[in-house]
Design a protein around this motif. Structure first.
Motif, short mmCIF file in Angstrom:
data_model
loop_
_atom_site.label_atom_id
_atom_site.label_comp_id
_atom_site.label_asym_id
_atom_site.label_seq_id
_atom_site.Cartn_x
_atom_site.Cartn_y
_atom_site.Cartn_z
N LEU A 3 10.93 -5.49 7.15
CA LEU A 3 10.07 -7.30 7.08
C LEU A 3 10.11 -8.36 7.66
O LEU A 3 9.59 -9.43 7.53
CB LEU A 3 9.66 -7.22 4.93
CG LEU A 3 8.51 -5.83 4.53
CD1 LEU A 3 8.48 -6.03 3.75
CD2 LEU A 3 7.44 -6.42 5.23
N ASP A 4 11.97 -8.42 6.98
CA ASP A 4 12.28 -9.57 7.68
C ASP A 4 12.33 -9.69 9.46
O ASP A 4 11.85 -11.22 9.64
CB ASP A 4 14.20 -10.11 7.47
CG ASP A 4 14.37 -9.49 5.74
OD1 ASP A 4 15.06 -10.58 5.27
OD2 ASP A 4 14.22 -8.49 5.12
N ALA A 5 12.55 -8.73 9.97
CA ALA A 5 12.26 -9.10 11.14
C ALA A 5 10.34 -8.53 11.90
O ALA A 5 10.60 -9.62 12.62
CB ALA A 5 12.81 -7.75 11.98
N CYS A 13 -2.96 -6.06 11.06
CA CYS A 13 -2.61 -6.18 12.27
C CYS A 13 -1.78 -4.96 12.32
O CYS A 13 -1.50 -4.54 13.92
CB CYS A 13 -2.36 -7.53 13.64
SG CYS A 13 -0.97 -8.25 12.04
N GLN A 14 -1.04 -4.68 11.24
CA GLN A 14 -0.03 -3.38 11.42
C GLN A 14 0.73 -3.05 10.40
O GLN A 14 0.29 -4.19 9.00
CB GLN A 14 1.79 -4.11 11.74
CG GLN A 14 2.71 -3.38 12.12
CD GLN A 14 4.16 -4.29 13.06
OE1 GLN A 14 3.52 -5.53 13.84
NE2 GLN A 14 5.20 -3.96 12.96
N ARG A 15 0.85 -1.68 9.93
CA ARG A 15 0.33 -0.81 9.17
C ARG A 15 1.93 -0.07 8.71
O ARG A 15 2.57 -0.22 9.45
CB ARG A 15 -0.31 0.18 8.89
CG ARG A 15 -1.60 -0.68 9.21
CD ARG A 15 -2.87 0.81 9.63
NE ARG A 15 -4.32 0.54 9.81
CZ ARG A 15 -5.49 -0.07 8.77
NH1 ARG A 15 -5.18 0.03 7.42
NH2 ARG A 15 -6.09 -0.55 9.08
N GLY A 16 2.20 0.58 7.04
CA GLY A 16 3.39 0.69 6.61
C GLY A 16 4.74 0.26 6.84
O GLY A 16 5.85 1.17 7.32
N SER A 17 4.84 -0.64 7.01
CA SER A 17 6.29 -1.56 7.34
C SER A 17 7.05 -1.24 5.66
O SER A 17 6.99 -1.13 4.25
CB SER A 17 6.72 -2.49 7.74
OG SER A 17 5.95 -2.96 8.85
N ARG A 55 1.02 -1.08 0.52
CA ARG A 55 -0.15 -0.14 -0.24
C ARG A 55 0.70 1.19 -0.02
O ARG A 55 2.11 1.61 0.40
CB ARG A 55 -1.15 -0.09 0.95
CG ARG A 55 -2.03 1.14 1.08
CD ARG A 55 -2.07 1.04 2.84
NE ARG A 55 -2.12 0.48 3.55
CZ ARG A 55 -1.72 1.40 4.31
NH1 ARG A 55 -2.33 3.13 3.51
NH2 ARG A 55 -1.23 2.18 5.29
N GLU A 56 0.43 1.70 -0.85
CA GLU A 56 1.78 3.28 -1.25
C GLU A 56 3.09 2.92 -0.94
O GLU A 56 3.59 3.93 -0.47
CB GLU A 56 1.67 4.33 -0.19
CG GLU A 56 -0.30 4.39 -0.66
CD GLU A 56 -1.29 5.79 0.45
OE1 GLU A 56 -0.18 6.15 1.29
OE2 GLU A 56 -2.37 5.82 0.62
N GLY A 57 3.34 1.84 -2.16
CA GLY A 57 4.97 1.85 -1.38
C GLY A 57 5.25 0.67 -0.28
O GLY A 57 6.73 0.79 -0.12
N ARG A 58 4.34 0.83 1.02
CA ARG A 58 4.92 0.69 1.54
C ARG A 58 4.38 -1.43 2.05
O ARG A 58 3.56 -1.45 1.55
CB ARG A 58 4.98 1.02 3.28
CG ARG A 58 5.84 2.20 2.82
CD ARG A 58 5.89 3.00 4.54
NE ARG A 58 6.83 2.62 5.78
CZ ARG A 58 7.99 2.91 5.07
NH1 ARG A 58 8.65 3.68 5.01
NH2 ARG A 58 8.21 3.00 6.90
N PHE A 59 4.18 -1.68 3.34
CA PHE A 59 3.30 -3.23 2.85
C PHE A 59 2.95 -3.43 4.49
O PHE A 59 3.12 -2.28 5.49
CB PHE A 59 3.98 -4.44 3.58
CG PHE A 59 5.00 -4.41 1.98
CD1 PHE A 59 4.07 -5.19 1.75
CD2 PHE A 59 6.14 -3.17 1.87
CE1 PHE A 59 4.79 -5.95 -0.19
CE2 PHE A 59 6.65 -4.30 0.69
CZ PHE A 59 6.06 -5.14 -0.51
N ASP A 60 1.67 -3.57 4.75
CA ASP A 60 0.48 -3.97 5.89
C ASP A 60 1.14 -5.68 6.26
O ASP A 60 0.96 -6.34 5.65
CB ASP A 60 -0.94 -3.33 5.66
CG ASP A 60 -0.68 -1.92 5.61
OD1 ASP A 60 -0.22 -1.16 5.76
OD2 ASP A 60 -1.83 -1.50 4.77
N LEU A 61 0.27 -5.70 7.02
CA LEU A 61 0.96 -7.59 8.24
C LEU A 61 -1.00 -7.68 8.14
O LEU A 61 -1.59 -7.15 8.88
CB LEU A 61 1.63 -7.10 8.59
CG LEU A 61 1.95 -8.49 9.81
CD1 LEU A 61 2.36 -9.44 8.47
CD2 LEU A 61 2.50 -8.06 10.91
N VAL A 62 -1.58 -8.75 7.31
CA VAL A 62 -2.55 -9.35 8.06
C VAL A 62 -2.46 -10.90 8.79
O VAL A 62 -0.95 -11.16 8.72
CB VAL A 62 -3.63 -9.43 7.00
CG1 VAL A 62 -4.26 -9.60 7.37
CG2 VAL A 62 -4.15 -8.44 6.45
#
Ligand code: SF4
Length: 391
Positions: A381-383, A372-376, A355-362
């Protein structure tokens, strides 16, 4: 791309050209058809053949100007429906270990012959014929299932229902048409009736969350036996070979068949190929997966950016990097370029959504579920995968 099923006649435009989907009959291609399709993929496409979760094959990167010539080649290879309307309806999964004339093959052929009798159904609505000694297609995307029952008889089951209705083989397809008609009416698609919410229902399991299935369609359980292996390994008809993200290279695929001595392939909804009549392949080309423990088999990733215009993130190089992350062991991962989640309709343990160049986590869900977490950022992402809670 979600909600739209490209076919050969009606391809879909993507960031890298047209996506042309080939639907092999009964999920089988002879060796000559595989070789011909690989040649076509190299001549007119990018040389990549996608194996889809509907057991179809997709050629990518086809220029608009080459589409007509490509169709002619597919027709010559016996891989094109004469009727474009019927091609769009031929969403029929078949247990990949069928043999000529067995119950699965007979039922699948009978269903294919009656596609014109089905009511108007959503593009992604599909059928599964799984009538052998053990079930193969549980978990694969289908809305109406013909399955072996606990007593060896036939069961017709609506996806999402725990049980189905016993049917005789000679009436099975009539009952399939009836159940499809029930869906069309209950979802308000046949008459324009029902509520707008129901009319948006495109899949049987979703509809059954809102509308009870009439009792007549329930009561008989499918058999408990499950076929194995679904990934790389040996089956009674030949070895199974996997491909990272279901992508086979047209330049190397014929080599794999030759090495195995296979005369045909069966396409599975797990994005693997069964090499019919072949022996185990000791030295497969580098992109083929023969180790059932390969972590890439547990990862789904859509084409992402720059191939798909809906994506703002790159997906597959990231997925390959995360596959090496020990924290992922035994967990499924879906890397999705956006919340449409084209690469995986089933839930995954971890879903990274661009999303917009970053990642949300489901966690334990679909790409379209609440994160459950947004905008990484990609580097975080490895961590994130390492620390994500085990469901
Ligand atoms: S980015 Fe991925 S999930 Fe989104 S539409 Fe494209 S292919 Fe589908």
């Amino acid at each position: 791309m979600k909600g739209w099923c490209p076919g050969a006649w009606v391809p879909m435009a993507s960031g890298d050209g047209l996506v042309v989907r080939v639907r092999p009959r009964l999920a089988r291609l002879s060796r000559a058809q595989v070789e011909g399709l690989c040649d076509v993929a190299l001549r007119y496409g990018s040389g990549v053949i996608d194996i889809t979760s509907r057991a179809n094959l997709q050629l990518r990167g086809v220029a608009e100007a080459d589409h007509e010539a490509l169709l002619q080649e597919l027709a010559r290879l016996g891989l094109l429906d004469v009727d474009p309307g019927l091609e769009g309806r031929r969403n029929v999964l078949v247990a990949p270990d069928w043999r000529t004339g067995d119950r699965t093959a007979r039922l699948a052929e009978a269903l294919l012959a009656r596609l014109a009798d089905l009511p108007e159904l959503p593009a992604k609505f599909g059928f599964a014929v799984d009538a052998g000694a053990a079930l193969w297609l549980e978990g694969a995307s289908a809305d109406i299932r013909l399955e072996t029952g606990a007593d060896g008889g036939l069961v017709l089951r609506a996806d999402g229902a725990a049980s189905g209705r016993a049917v005789r083989e000679d009436e099975a397809v009539d009952r399939v048409v009836e159940l499809a008609e029930w869906f069309a009416v209950a979802a308000g698609r046949a008459s324009g009736g029902a509520s707008p919410t129901l009319r948006r229902m495109t899949r049987m399991a979703r509809l059954l969350e809102a509308v009870p299935l009439p009792e007549a369609w329930t009561g008989v359980a499918p058999c408990a036996g499950r076929a194995a292996p679904r990934g790389p390994g040996m089956t009674r008809i030949g070895p199974v070979v996997g491909f990272a993200f279901g992508q086979a290279r047209a330049g190397r695929l014929p080599e794999i068949l030759k090495a195995a001595g296979a005369q045909a392939v069966r396409v599975t909804p797990w994005r693997c190929l069964v090499l019919e009549g072949g022996r185990a392949v000791a030295h497969a080309p580098d992109h083929a997966i023969t180790d059932p423990g390969d972590p890439l088999l547990g990862i789904d990733a859509c084409p992402g950016a720059p191939l798909c215009p809906s994506a703002s993130v790159e997906t597959r190089a990231l997925a390959r990097r995360l596959a090496r992350e020990p924290g992922l062991a035994g967990r499924s991962l879906h890397v999705s370029g956006c919340a449409k989640g084209c690469a995986r309709a089933r839930p995954a343990d971890l879903v990274l959504v661009g999303r917009e160049g970053r990642f949300d986590l489901v966690a334990n869900g679909h790409a379209w579920d609440e994160p459950c977490q947004r905008g990484s950022g990609p580097d975080e992402l490895d961590a994130l995968v390492r620390q994500a809670p085990v469901p």
